[in-house]
Design a protein around this motif. Structure first.
Motif, PDB file in Angstrom:
ATOM      1  N   LYS A 134       1.046   4.885  15.039  1.00 60.52           N
ATOM      2  CA  LYS A 134       0.621   5.534  13.869  1.00 60.52           C
ATOM      3  C   LYS A 134      -0.449   4.896  13.043  1.00 60.52           C
ATOM      4  N   THR A 135      -1.710   4.701  13.696  1.00 63.43           N
ATOM      5  CA  THR A 135      -2.527   3.689  13.324  1.00 63.43           C
ATOM      6  C   THR A 135      -3.309   3.902  12.183  1.00 63.43           C
ATOM      7  N   SER A 136      -3.234   5.360  11.716  1.00 60.01           N
ATOM      8  CA  SER A 136      -3.789   5.794  10.389  1.00 60.01           C
ATOM      9  C   SER A 136      -2.638   5.622   9.082  1.00 60.01           C
ATOM     10  N   LEU A 137      -1.528   5.043   9.263  1.00 60.74           N
ATOM     11  CA  LEU A 137      -0.582   4.890   8.035  1.00 60.74           C
ATOM     12  C   LEU A 137      -0.997   3.938   7.033  1.00 60.74           C
ATOM     13  N   ILE A 138      -1.126   4.686   5.912  1.00 61.17           N
ATOM     14  CA  ILE A 138      -1.509   3.757   4.792  1.00 61.17           C
ATOM     15  C   ILE A 138      -0.280   3.499   3.959  1.00 61.17           C
ATOM     16  N   VAL A 139       0.737   4.390   3.759  1.00 69.39           N
ATOM     17  CA  VAL A 139       1.908   4.126   2.960  1.00 69.39           C
ATOM     18  C   VAL A 139       2.808   4.724   3.734  1.00 69.39           C
ATOM     19  N   LEU A 140       4.332   3.763   3.767  1.00 66.68           N
ATOM     20  CA  LEU A 140       5.330   3.942   4.752  1.00 66.68           C
ATOM     21  C   LEU A 140       6.493   3.579   3.728  1.00 66.68           C
ATOM     22  N   ASN A 141       7.308   4.872   3.379  1.00 65.02           N
ATOM     23  CA  ASN A 141       8.221   4.553   2.392  1.00 65.02           C
ATOM     24  C   ASN A 141       9.636   5.209   3.002  1.00 65.02           C
ATOM     25  N   LEU A 142      10.530   4.299   3.711  1.00 68.06           N
ATOM     26  CA  LEU A 142      11.721   4.696   4.028  1.00 68.06           C
ATOM     27  C   LEU A 142      12.905   4.106   3.304  1.00 68.06           C
ATOM     28  N   GLY A 143      12.667   3.852   2.027  1.00 65.75           N
ATOM     29  CA  GLY A 143      13.708   2.952   1.079  1.00 65.75           C
ATOM     30  C   GLY A 143      15.035   3.978   0.650  1.00 65.75           C
ATOM     31  N   HIS A 144      15.976   3.374   0.672  1.00 65.42           N
ATOM     32  CA  HIS A 144      16.969   4.280  -0.242  1.00 65.42           C
ATOM     33  C   HIS A 144      17.565   4.978   1.018  1.00 65.42           C
ATOM     34  N   ASN A 145      17.898   4.684   2.121  1.00 65.07           N
ATOM     35  CA  ASN A 145      18.353   5.716   3.118  1.00 65.07           C
ATOM     36  C   ASN A 145      19.806   4.580   3.592  1.00 65.07           C
ATOM     37  N   GLN A 146      20.076   4.942   4.992  1.00 67.55           N
ATOM     38  CA  GLN A 146      21.161   4.275   5.614  1.00 67.55           C
ATOM     39  C   GLN A 146      20.595   3.696   6.997  1.00 67.55           C
ATOM     40  N   LEU A 147      19.481   3.359   7.058  1.00 68.26           N
ATOM     41  CA  LEU A 147      18.787   2.884   8.329  1.00 68.26           C
ATOM     42  C   LEU A 147      19.537   1.460   8.744  1.00 68.26           C
ATOM     43  N   GLN A 148      19.808   1.291   9.877  1.00 67.77           N
ATOM     44  CA  GLN A 148      20.453   0.058  10.586  1.00 67.77           C
ATOM     45  C   GLN A 148      19.741  -0.706  11.526  1.00 67.77           C
ATOM     46  N   GLN A 149      20.284  -1.675  12.123  1.00 65.88           N
ATOM     47  CA  GLN A 149      19.619  -2.575  13.109  1.00 65.88           C
ATOM     48  C   GLN A 149      18.430  -3.191  12.823  1.00 65.88           C
ATOM     49  N   GLY A 150      17.695  -3.774  13.553  1.00 69.99           N
ATOM     50  CA  GLY A 150      16.504  -4.446  12.997  1.00 69.99           C
ATOM     51  C   GLY A 150      15.384  -3.601  12.909  1.00 69.99           C
ATOM     52  N   ILE A 151      14.134  -4.277  12.528  1.00 69.42           N
ATOM     53  CA  ILE A 151      12.985  -3.500  12.419  1.00 69.42           C
ATOM     54  C   ILE A 151      12.325  -3.264  13.683  1.00 69.42           C
ATOM     55  N   ASN A 152      12.455  -1.883  14.105  1.00 70.43           N
ATOM     56  CA  ASN A 152      11.988  -1.630  15.403  1.00 70.43           C
ATOM     57  C   ASN A 152      10.706  -0.998  15.570  1.00 70.43           C
ATOM     58  N   VAL A 153       9.890  -1.876  14.899  1.00 66.06           N
ATOM     59  CA  VAL A 153       8.408  -1.319  15.100  1.00 66.06           C
ATOM     60  C   VAL A 153       7.294  -2.614  15.159  1.00 66.06           C
ATOM     61  N   ASP A 154       6.326  -2.170  16.030  1.00 65.58           N
ATOM     62  CA  ASP A 154       5.221  -3.115  16.309  1.00 65.58           C
ATOM     63  C   ASP A 154       4.086  -3.007  15.496  1.00 65.58           C
ATOM     64  N   PHE A 155       4.007  -3.933  14.538  1.00 64.22           N
ATOM     65  CA  PHE A 155       3.232  -3.724  13.548  1.00 64.22           C
ATOM     66  C   PHE A 155       1.526  -4.001  13.845  1.00 64.22           C
ATOM     67  N   GLN A 156       1.471  -4.493  15.028  1.00 65.33           N
ATOM     68  CA  GLN A 156      -0.064  -4.874  15.366  1.00 65.33           C
ATOM     69  C   GLN A 156      -1.291  -3.815  15.316  1.00 65.33           C
ATOM     70  N   LYS A 157      -0.652  -2.635  15.251  1.00 69.09           N
ATOM     71  CA  LYS A 157      -1.957  -1.479  15.249  1.00 69.09           C
ATOM     72  C   LYS A 157      -1.848  -0.945  13.678  1.00 69.09           C
ATOM     73  N   LEU A 158      -1.077  -1.401  12.801  1.00 71.56           N
ATOM     74  CA  LEU A 158      -1.028  -0.921  11.689  1.00 71.56           C
ATOM     75  C   LEU A 158      -1.901  -1.375  10.620  1.00 71.56           C
ATOM     76  N   SER A 159      -3.072  -2.098  10.902  1.00 70.52           N
ATOM     77  CA  SER A 159      -3.853  -2.834   9.944  1.00 70.52           C
ATOM     78  C   SER A 159      -4.349  -1.818   8.717  1.00 70.52           C
ATOM     79  N   SER A 160      -4.078  -0.457   8.553  1.00 72.85           N
ATOM     80  CA  SER A 160      -4.541   0.207   7.450  1.00 72.85           C
ATOM     81  C   SER A 160      -3.187   0.262   6.343  1.00 72.85           C
ATOM     82  N   LEU A 161      -2.081  -0.191   6.855  1.00 74.35           N
ATOM     83  CA  LEU A 161      -1.000  -0.017   6.033  1.00 74.35           C
ATOM     84  C   LEU A 161      -1.126  -1.007   4.673  1.00 74.35           C
TER      85      LEU A 161
END
Length: 718
Positions: A134-161
């Motif tokens: 999702k190369t266009s992402l500016i804001v990513l908010n997944l707070g206050h949930n029950q997400l588990q395991q490691g951060i499963n994202v490759d941030f190399q393409k998210l330069s707009s975040l």
């Protein structure tokens, strides 16, 4: 009354424009309806009709006939999001925060999202890897949930975040190194998780605000982060002064809190002295002198210690059992390691020593192993590379075999024990003294040269974590004299390719129930690799020779993870292209994705349905490429009946065949974005099994003389 012709013309044109723009794009309508049903059809939304844009559905914003925003915060919504959001290519803002939504965050999300806010819900599972694209992402908010395991994202393409909020979840593991690629980030909330390791990867980010409270972080807080708004309590930070940086590291520059991404004014630190005084030597110069003194002193101390006494075995073990070639920068690191013990953050420096390289005689992949091939030679000490890899140890639950063990078990890797040959090497049957039979894959030296032994150990470590009933289990390995071998569980019925295309006098054709069972088992294996593993594993080499069948004809996907961890796997697989399994985009770009795996799986399903090879040069030109020949006929029931494997002799339920073909058609679509995720494929095949009343006439006897009359119940229970 006579109307002005010009007014009539204007009214006519306006009516045409309204007619053109009035109907919402069908893809958007279909996606919203699936989403509505997945959220338990909430009446408070009042989403009625078939025109979200024309009828102004609550929370929906449009431009023309395309939906651009879905904003439904705080609407007491429940259920899940479904899996049909990807076709909504114009949606840039998805805000479903402060609801009661649950389940996993769908892998398929709108591809051009700029703002994604799913905070304050009940989402669980892992963060979907698809966010990496999702190369266009500016804001990513997944707070206050029950997400588990490691951060499963490759941030190399998210330069707009610019804003990342993962706070108040149950996320674990170290922060991924790709976070350092977030060149536009200014706000990051990671508090109240279970993260471990250091926060060094965040040191050079253009952050204004960082909250890492209440985790399990260790090590020192980087100097660069001490000048920003930093909330850090509730961690196990190291006390005392931080270790000196490696020689050659530029002095740390203090950033202004009002800095912007990409700007780093290093002169401010020199000129903004409170009293306006300047010394002849700047802070950077003093730091350089101090570091130089430390370096020289450390080197002298090192050689003095080395001359006084010989190292014991335990001391040598600290250096990875390697004879050391003098190298000033690494020697300083080694002394620091002895002085500060576990206090030093080894990840920051990586492992200081490279392995010894054993150079055996040139290895011919077409020869069997013999005594000369493994004659021991004196070890060759190699200079340590500038960038040294982190030491990886093989997992304890995977057995280490010697070359001698495997030579005896395979009859010196004789041709008689050869089971097959794939893209990465040959596979041999191995029978051990205790009667156990295993399969040994001898990786070609051209695939993994003998100087990549550390890569091989890392490969073993990664593959050893793959555990699924339909994934072939790794049970051991061998890494001696530059040779690399993997030991897998053995499945006596061989490969699906052999069953379909190399029948012998002792085997009988697979009945329809068994073919459905095999398809569902492999679909589940891929669902596990794609959507359960973290990070996702792209198989890259789905084909019938890599699908092994046990005594009950349960399928097991072999080579799982292998292509993901071999450095030059893509090039090797591309060199072997032309088998008919590769997706169209792979042929153009050479890159493999989760969606290219889905395509290859569709080809295997087509193979199961037709009994034909994916590419068969012996057939007429128009029928050589299976997908091209079969695709136009998949929705024509009469043509479909003619396509079916003649070996089935017409013994199959027609409705089951038709639904099977529908799944194939979805998987082999030329556009990767329209292929379904494997979780949807699994659901479709499960529904196929559940809805189909298997006729008794489809039951027969399979390989080994086992009566498969109980296939119906077994298949329906899958």
């Amino acid at each position: 009354m006579v109307l002005d012709p010009r007014l009539v013309l204007v009214l006519f044109i306006s009516t045409c424009i309204l007619a053109i723009n009035g109907g919402t794009d069908p893809n958007d309508v279909a996606s919203l309806k699936v989403m509505y049903q997945s959220m338990n059809s909430p009446t408070q939304l009042n989403w009625n009709g078939d025109d979200p844009c024309g009828q102004s559905w609550q929370g929906i914003t449009c431009s023309g006939n395309r939906v651009t925003e879905i904003k439904l915060p705080g609407r007491t919504l429940a259920g899940s999001l479904g899996y049909q959001l990807e076709p909504m290519t114009s949606v840039t803002n998805l805000d479903l925060s402060n609801n009661n939504l649950g389940g996993t965050i769908p892998y398929q999300l709108p591809p051009n999202l700029q703002y994604l806010n799913l905070a304050n819900n009940n989402f669980n599972g892992q963060i979907p890897y698809s966010l990496s694209d999702k190369t266009s992402l500016i804001v990513l908010n997944l707070g206050h949930n029950q997400l588990q395991q490691g951060i499963n994202v490759d941030f190399q393409k998210l330069s707009s975040l610019t804003t990342l909020d993962l706070s108040f979840n149950s996320l674990t593991g170290d922060l991924p190194q790709t976070l350092s690629s977030l060149s536009g980030i200014n706000t990051m909330y990671l508090q109240n998780n279970q993260f471990t390791g250091t926060i060094d990867v965040l040191a050079n980010l253009p952050l204004n605000t960082l909250n890492v409270e209440n985790n399990h972080f260790t090590g020192w807080i980087p100097e660069q982060l001490k000048s920003i708004t930093l909330l850090k309590d509730g961690n196990a930070w190291s006390s005392g002064p931080a270790p000196p940086p490696p020689p050659g590291t530029p002095p740390v520059t203090t950033r202004s809190r009002n800095h912007k991404s990409g700007s780093d004014n290093t002169s401010d630190g020199d000129s903004n002295d409170g009293g306006g005084k300047k010394s002849g030597i700047g802070g950077g110069g003093i730091a350089g002198i101090v570091i130089s003194i430390l370096v020289v002193g450390a080197i002298v101390a090192f050689f003095l210690v080395k001359r006084r006494s010989k190292k014991s075995f335990n001391d040598v073990e600290k250096f990875d059992n390697q004879p050391l070639a003098p190298h000033p920068s690494n020697d300083v690191h080694e002394i620091n390691s002895m002085q500060t013990s576990s206090v030093i953050d080894l990840k920051k420096f990586d492992t200081p020593v490279a392995p010894i390289s054993l150079k055996p005689p040139p290895f011919d992949r077409h020869k069997s192993f013999d005594e000369d091939e493994f004659s021991k030679k004196p070890p060759v000490v190699v200079n340590r590379p500038t960038t040294v890899k982190k030491t990886v140890t093989a997992p304890a639950n995977i057995k280490s075999y010697s070359i001698a063990d495997l030579q005896i078990a395979t009859g010196s890797f004789s041709v008689d024990q050869l089971l097959g040959e794939g893209s990465f090497g040959r596979v041999y049957r191995a029978q051990f003294d205790d009667g156990k039979v295993l399969a040994v894959k001898k990786i070609d030296s051209s695939v993994l040269p003998n100087d990549l032994s550390e890569d091989f150990v890392e490969l073993i470590s990664n593959i050893s974590h793959l555990h699924h009933p339909n994934v072939t289990e790794l049970v051991g390995y061998c890494s001696e004299h530059g040779q690399h071998l993997l030991v897998y569980e053995f499945h006596k019925n061989g490969s699906l390719h052999d069953f379909l295309h190399l029948p012998d006098e002792f085997s009988k054709p697979l009945i329809w129930n068994s073919r459905v069972k095999i398809a569902l088992g492999i679909a589940r294996a891929l669902e596990y690799l794609h959507e359960v593993c973290s990070p996702s594993v792209v198989h890259k080499n789905i084909k019938s020779p890599n699908i092994l069948l046990d005594s009950d004809l349960n399928p097991h996907l072999s080579d799982s993870g292998l292509a993901s961890y071999i450095p030059n796997a893509n090039q090797i697989l591309n060199n072997n292209a032309g088998s008919g399994y590769e997706a169209p985009e792979v042929g153009l770009s050479g890159h493999y994705t989760l969606k290219s795996d889905v395509y290859s799986f569709g080809v295997v399903m087509l193979e199961l349905l037709s009994g034909r090879k994916p590419f068969d040069s012996s057939r007429p030109r128009s029928e050589q490429a299976l997908v091209r020949w079969a695709t136009p006929q998949l929705h024509d029931i009469d043509a479909l009946a003619k396509m079916v494997d003649p070996a089935l002799e017409g013994l199959y339920p027609v409705k089951s065949l038709s639904r099977f073909a529908d799944v194939i058609a979805l998987c082999v679509q030329p556009e990767p974005e329209f292929r379904p995720p494997m979780s949807e494929v699994v659901q479709a095949l499960v529904r196929l099994v559940q809805r189909t009343n298997m006729s008794k006439r489809t039951f027969g006897t399979d390989q080994g003389g086992t009566n498969r009359g109980g296939d119906e119940q077994e298949t329906q229970d899958m």
